[in-house]
Write an enzyme that holds these catalytic residues in place. Structure first.
Site, PDB file in Angstrom:
ATOM      1  N   ASP A 174      -0.052   3.944   2.372  1.00  0.00           N
ATOM      2  CA  ASP A 174       0.476   3.499   1.053  1.00  0.00           C
ATOM      3  C   ASP A 174      -0.180   2.405   0.768  1.00  0.00           C
ATOM      4  O   ASP A 174       0.647   1.524  -0.066  1.00  0.00           O
ATOM      5  CB  ASP A 174       1.914   3.697   0.744  1.00  0.00           C
ATOM      6  CG  ASP A 174       2.766   3.126   1.710  1.00  0.00           C
ATOM      7  OD1 ASP A 174       2.481   2.631   2.591  1.00  0.00           O
ATOM      8  OD2 ASP A 174       3.890   3.261   1.475  1.00  0.00           O
ATOM      9  N   GLU A 175      -1.062   1.496   1.301  1.00  0.00           N
ATOM     10  CA  GLU A 175      -1.667   0.277   1.210  1.00  0.00           C
ATOM     11  C   GLU A 175      -2.798   0.185   0.409  1.00  0.00           C
ATOM     12  O   GLU A 175      -4.026   1.036   0.717  1.00  0.00           O
ATOM     13  CB  GLU A 175      -1.658  -0.632   2.476  1.00  0.00           C
ATOM     14  CG  GLU A 175      -1.920  -1.956   2.087  1.00  0.00           C
ATOM     15  CD  GLU A 175      -2.039  -2.874   3.327  1.00  0.00           C
ATOM     16  OE1 GLU A 175      -2.009  -4.132   3.550  1.00  0.00           O
ATOM     17  OE2 GLU A 175      -2.136  -2.333   4.739  1.00  0.00           O
TER      18      GLU A 175
END
Length: 318
Positions: free
Chosen positions: A132-133
């Protein structure tokens, strides 16, 4: 391709009737083989283009991946006099969504967030580094912006991410921690990414210690860090964003398109595409140069008018 008859050499270039009858089946077989090889070459070229796309893009969101980001960012950092910044964004509360609603829901949340980032930032390079970066390389809209130009952009990005989303029948929302480092005159990408990563973790720590539910960002500068938090409840209406209007157009490599940005229309050619975004080479705002970026498909329309430079280069590379 035309196949020459060797028997014609003995008759001044004109084959005899017997020789023609004798070689016609062989000529047909050879021509069929040539056609088969040509089809095979075309298939291999298409496969190569697909592999080239996959090597530089995240297969879930269609954004650039870490490898392509590291390839394109140095050139963009040193491109012109416009200020640039390096951004790292990490979602908060994403793991519980996966654990509660499953990975399909988690994947859809990532796709929605990716679309919102691209729609908010517009032209700049946007990438998914993994999980989720996300990372981005936004640029100032013009050369003479104030040094604090990124504060407003960070607020707009936070507002774009915050609204709840409908995912598989559930209303879900995520917050984010954002680290921003104005690049200044630096083209040292690894150092800028390291500082942006540190700023992102500083934003995450600030959000945890203040127990605020909003999106926190830290702008790291040479003179210190600037920290702010966006709280969705303080906004009466969600920010403007892309809206669905009918079924999406499916774009393919080589398709001529118009890229609609900031009220302007620029000719472009698709280099690769997924359901909602495409990698497009398109004309810049000034001069004959081109740029390559991931563009949401709702910012594209089919281009019927020919562009000699773009279309010629596209045909030569296919």
């Amino acid at each position: 391709m035309r196949i020459l008859d060797p028997a014609a050499a003995d008759t001044g270039g004109v084959p005899s009737d017997d020789a023609q009858l004798r070689t016609e089946p062989e000529t047909a077989r050879l021509q069929a083989r040539i056609d088969q090889l040509a089809a095979h070459v075309q298939e291999m070229e298409q496969e190569r283009a697909s592999l080239r796309w996959m090597a530089g893009h995240d297969d879930l969101t269609g954004l650039a991946n870490r490898r392509l980001f590291h390839t394109l960012a140095p050139e963009l950092l040193g491109g012109d006099d416009h200020s640039a910044a390096v951004l790292i964004l990490d979602l908060n509360g994403f793991k519980p969504i996966n654990d509660t609603y499953g990975h399909d829901a988690g994947d859809e949340v990532l796709c929605v967030v990716a679309r919102r980032i691209v729609a908010c930032l517009g032209d700049p390079l946007v990438a998914r580094f993994g999980g989720d970066e996300f990372a981005a390389l936004p640029r100032a809209p013009h050369a003479d912006v104030p040094e604090t130009w990124w504060h407003e952009v960070a607020g707009s990005l936070s507002a774009a991410i915050a609204p709840p989303m409908n995912v598989l029948g559930h209303t879900l929302s995520v917050t984010a921690s954002i680290g921003v480092v104005p690049a200044g005159r630096s083209c040292d990408l690894p150092e800028l990414l390291r500082r942006a990563d540190q700023a992102m973790f500083s934003a995450k720590r600030h959000a945890n210690t203040t127990d605020k539910a909003g999106i926190t960002w830290v702008v790291a500068t040479e003179t210190g860090d600037h920290t702010e938090t966006y709280e969705p409840a303080a906004v009466a209406a969600p920010p403007p964003g892309p809206t669905a209007s009918g079924p999406p157009v499916v774009y393919r490599p080589g398709d001529p398109v118009w890229v609609h940005r900031s009220g302007a229309r620029r000719a472009g050619v698709v280099e690769g595409a997924c359901e909602w975004a495409a990698l497009v080479r398109y004309r810049g705002q000034n001069g004959p140069g081109t740029m390559v970026d991931t563009i949401p498909t709702n910012c594209l329309t089919v281009r019927a008018e020919a562009d000699p430079y773009l279309d010629r280069n596209s045909s030569a590379s296919m």
